[in-house]
Design an enzyme around this catalytic site. Structure first.
Site, mmCIF file in Angstrom:
data_model
loop_
_atom_site.group_PDB
_atom_site.id
_atom_site.type_symbol
_atom_site.label_atom_id
_atom_site.label_comp_id
_atom_site.label_asym_id
_atom_site.label_seq_id
_atom_site.Cartn_x
_atom_site.Cartn_y
_atom_site.Cartn_z
ATOM 1 N N HIS A 120 0.872 -1.180 0.000
ATOM 2 C CA HIS A 120 0.000 0.000 0.000
ATOM 3 C C HIS A 120 0.912 1.235 0.000
ATOM 4 O O HIS A 120 2.017 1.179 0.535
ATOM 5 C CB HIS A 120 -0.824 -0.044 1.286
ATOM 6 C CG HIS A 120 -1.894 0.985 1.398
ATOM 7 N ND1 HIS A 120 -1.646 2.284 1.757
ATOM 8 C CD2 HIS A 120 -3.235 0.895 1.220
ATOM 9 C CE1 HIS A 120 -2.785 2.947 1.794
ATOM 10 N NE2 HIS A 120 -3.774 2.139 1.474
ATOM 11 N N ASP A 197 2.997 -4.818 7.981
ATOM 12 C CA ASP A 197 1.799 -4.003 7.817
ATOM 13 C C ASP A 197 0.604 -4.939 7.968
ATOM 14 O O ASP A 197 0.308 -5.738 7.082
ATOM 15 C CB ASP A 197 1.820 -3.349 6.424
ATOM 16 C CG ASP A 197 0.538 -2.583 6.114
ATOM 17 O OD1 ASP A 197 -0.445 -2.721 6.874
ATOM 18 O OD2 ASP A 197 0.527 -1.840 5.117
ATOM 19 N N GLN A 200 -4.649 -5.409 6.966
ATOM 20 C CA GLN A 200 -5.699 -6.281 6.419
ATOM 21 C C GLN A 200 -5.756 -7.642 7.114
ATOM 22 O O GLN A 200 -6.342 -8.579 6.567
ATOM 23 C CB GLN A 200 -5.458 -6.493 4.914
ATOM 24 C CG GLN A 200 -5.541 -5.234 4.080
ATOM 25 C CD GLN A 200 -6.956 -4.665 3.998
ATOM 26 O OE1 GLN A 200 -7.939 -5.372 4.212
ATOM 27 N NE2 GLN A 200 -7.054 -3.383 3.686
ATOM 28 N N LYS A 223 -10.369 -0.820 10.468
ATOM 29 C CA LYS A 223 -10.494 -1.979 9.585
ATOM 30 C C LYS A 223 -10.820 -3.250 10.358
ATOM 31 O O LYS A 223 -11.001 -4.313 9.770
ATOM 32 C CB LYS A 223 -9.204 -2.178 8.785
ATOM 33 C CG LYS A 223 -8.971 -1.078 7.746
ATOM 34 C CD LYS A 223 -7.747 -1.371 6.919
ATOM 35 C CE LYS A 223 -7.217 -0.151 6.204
ATOM 36 N NZ LYS A 223 -7.928 0.129 4.956
ATOM 37 N N CYS A 361 -4.843 2.487 -3.763
ATOM 38 C CA CYS A 361 -3.593 2.983 -3.167
ATOM 39 C C CYS A 361 -2.441 2.011 -3.381
ATOM 40 O O CYS A 361 -1.539 1.905 -2.548
ATOM 41 C CB CYS A 361 -3.732 3.265 -1.671
ATOM 42 S SG CYS A 361 -4.879 4.563 -1.294
HETATM 43 C C1 LIG Z 1 -2.353 -2.935 3.466
HETATM 44 C C2 LIG Z 1 -2.686 -1.566 3.952
HETATM 45 N N1 LIG Z 1 -1.727 -0.806 4.511
HETATM 46 C C3 LIG Z 1 -1.981 0.417 4.977
HETATM 47 C C4 LIG Z 1 -3.227 0.985 4.899
HETATM 48 C C5 LIG Z 1 -3.449 2.365 5.420
HETATM 49 O O1 LIG Z 1 -4.328 2.359 6.502
HETATM 50 P P1 LIG Z 1 -4.854 3.719 7.135
HETATM 51 O O2 LIG Z 1 -5.351 4.549 5.993
HETATM 52 O O3 LIG Z 1 -5.934 3.292 8.062
HETATM 53 O O4 LIG Z 1 -3.699 4.361 7.834
HETATM 54 C C6 LIG Z 1 -4.261 0.244 4.327
HETATM 55 C C7 LIG Z 1 -5.607 0.834 4.182
HETATM 56 O O5 LIG Z 1 -6.211 0.856 3.130
HETATM 57 C C8 LIG Z 1 -3.976 -1.053 3.846
HETATM 58 O O6 LIG Z 1 -4.939 -1.795 3.277
#
Ligand SMILES: Cc1ncc(COP(=O)(O)O)c(C=O)c1O
Lengths: 404, 137
Positions: A120, A197, A200, A223, A361
């Site tokens: 991401h 990370d 998910q 999430k 993203c």
């Molecule tokens: C794999 C992953 N990393 C990071 C993020 C970023 O999360 P946040 O926008 O809640 O900081 C997301 C959210 O879409 C994600 O799916």
């Protein structure tokens, strides 16, 4: 697992969108909230609101206790050794930026950071910024056609120069579950630290940070059925103690004179300013909700949804799936020949069905597949086969309208 | 017909659609009928990149009348472009620069002109007006 009973805990699932019952398949972006979380946040503001860590009055004491209890609940759920290894942040993005800055301060030019081709943007940009700042080098684990990381290449990227490996546990765009155990083991063998990370993950699978052995684990509350604006960075005590603070302000100090400041202990050293108290307490309740579930049953149910939806979607002519890893969670990214995701997403919305369209993203993934984006349906534990039937029926109605 | 009259005409056309899908089927038809921008004008400087869809816009002013041609990769975006162009084509640059496209809200399509939608349309409307302003003598 009694899906009906679970659904009844999520009031939003009763809502109608454009007069149609809501079918919410955008759980990768954010999950809905159970009544217990909504009620807890409401109760906090109705009966307990006060600033924490700084008052002798009753409300402040109670708010502090509730906030710290939430930290303990999260620590226990994740199997962290210490509660002060659980740092409250704004979310995954904030957690990763904290590490990129504070751990990054320990790095020098020539050091290397490894990420993967399926990250991401939140797990790409902070490292690029660190590399700009410190002159380090960013290396990337490639991904194959099925959306799996090429771990044999990863092994060759590792060296004594590698200081940190930052990879996603589960891909938000493709659903791939990465073999993080392997990634962590190999990184540790060359003395590198590992950030996972987990944005998910926790909503789908049981995570234990000590079993994984990772040095950092980042995730967002929203999430996993919790409030927005709150998240966690788990970090090993020993490493967090070596890292300089991220932001300066109240709560993170021990003593301040105009000449010099000494920093507070963990976790406060990394929690400057008045935090998202309601969010933290609500996140504790979200973890209690997770505790009330059997995560193996959740995964089984979601895998059934994934298999059923994949099977039904496969019957659509001209459909192309993106992300066909052996190990994947309940995320389906796809395109249909001649149909633009924006059009499909717009019409599905008019039929009450919420999906995500675009690049999610993760532009590097889309670039690798040579597409601008996909349509993504991502399921959570409260979704049903009946909803998938509605989704398929809606697609079958839309396709002839959009095709020439 | 003035811009106002054309807008009213569109509002009347849409009044017969009660169902969302019918309304969108009509927009999609309009999108399919949109006279396409000539391939030679589909250049990088005429491209408006949105996150969700992208738009090409070419603007000309001949005999004090604006003439726009456009295209998009998404058909619904194209349909809305067709409506916008129908309203402002053949109008004076002054009138185009002043138009607010309020009819879009009346026919229930305002969401497509929201900046957060990121479909290229907001920038396209801005570009239309800028081009009109440039053409004002
Ligand atoms: C794999 C992953 N990393 C990071 C993020 C970023 O999360 P946040 O926008 O809640 O900081 C997301 C959210 O879409 C994600 O799916």
């Amino acid at each position: 697992m009694n899906i009906k009973a679970i659904r009844s805990q999520f009031p939003i699932l009763e809502e109608k969108i454009h007069g149609k019952p809501l079918v919410y398949f955008d759980n990768g972006a954010t999950t809905q909230k159970p009544l217990s979380v909504i009620q807890r946040v409401n109760d906090y503001y109705s009966k307990e609101n006060a600033n924490i860590h700084r008052g002798v009055h009753t409300l402040s004491q109670e708010a502090t206790t509730a906030y710290e209890n939430a930290r303990n609940t999260i620590q226990e759920y994740l199997g962290a050794k210490q509660s002060h290894e659980i740092l409250f942040t704004k979310g995954t993005t904030d957690s990763i930026n904290l590490v990129a800055f504070s751990f990054g301060e320990l790095l020098n030019a020539d050091d290397e950071v490894i990420i993967s081709a399926m990250e991401h943007h939140s797990n790409i940009v902070p490292w690029q910024m660190l590399c700009e700042r410190k002159g380090c080098k960013l290396r990337v684990i490639p991904m194959n056609e099925k959306g799996e990381l090429e771990l044999d290449v990863y092994d060759t990227l590792l060296s004594e120069k590698t200081k940190l490996v930052a990879v996603t546990h589960i891909s938000n765009a493709l659903g791939t579950v990465n073999n993080v155990e392997h990634i962590i083991e190999k990184a540790h063998a060359v003395g590198a630290k590992v950030l996972i990370d987990g944005a998910q993950s926790i909503q789908h699978i049981k995570v234990n940070v000590q079993d994984l052995g990772c040095d950092f684990y980042a995730f967002s509350g929203h999430k996993l059925f919790g409030p927005t604006g709150i998240g966690v960075l788990y970090g090993k005590e020993e490493i967090l103690n070596q890292m300089p603070p991220y932001q300066g302000g109240g709560d993170m100090i021990k003593e301040v004179t105009l000449e010099k400041t000494t920093y507070n202990e963990l976790p406060h050293k990394f929690e400057a300013g008045t935090p998202n108290i309601a969010g933290g307490i609500g996140l504790g309740t979200a973890f209690e909700f997770l505790n009330s579930l059997n995560m193996e049953d959740v995964l089984k149910h979601e895998q059934e949804l994934l298999n059923y939806a994949t099977e039904e979607l496969s019957k659509i002519e001209g459909i192309q799936f993106y992300g066909e890893a052996e190990e994947k969670t309940s995320v389906i990214s796809f395109l249909i020949d001649g149909l633009h995701p924006y059009d499909v997403g717009t019409l599905l919305d008019k039929m009450g069905i919420a999906v995500r369209t675009g690049h999610h993203c993760t532009q590097p993934i889309m670039d690798q597949f040579g597409i601008p984006g996909t349509i993504r349906a991502s399921f959570a534990l409260y979704n049903t086969k009946e909803e998938i039937d509605l989704f398929i029926a809606a697609l079958n109605r839309i396709i002839p309208i959009l095709q020439d | 017909m003035s811009i106002k009259e054309k807008e009213q005409e569109i509002i009347d056309e849409f009044a017969i659609y009660e169902d969302w899908m019918d309304k969108y089927e009509y927009i999609i038809e309009l999108g399919k009928e949109l006279p396409l921008i000539e391939e030679q004008y589909k250049t990088e400087d005429r491209l408006i990149k949105g996150c969700q869809s992208q738009v090409w816009l070419n603007a000309e002013c001949i005999d004090n009348k604006m003439n726009f041609t456009a295209d998009s990769d998404a058909i619904i975006t194209k349909g809305i472009i067709a409506l916008l162009i129908r309203v402002v084509n053949d109008e004076s640059p002054e009138d185009v620069a002043r138009s607010e496209f309020k009819f879009i809200k009346e026919i229930g399509l305002q969401e497509h002109l929201s900046p957060t939608r990121s479909n290229g349309l907001v920038s396209m409307v801005k570009d239309m007006k800028l081009n009109a302003l440039k053409a004002v003598k």
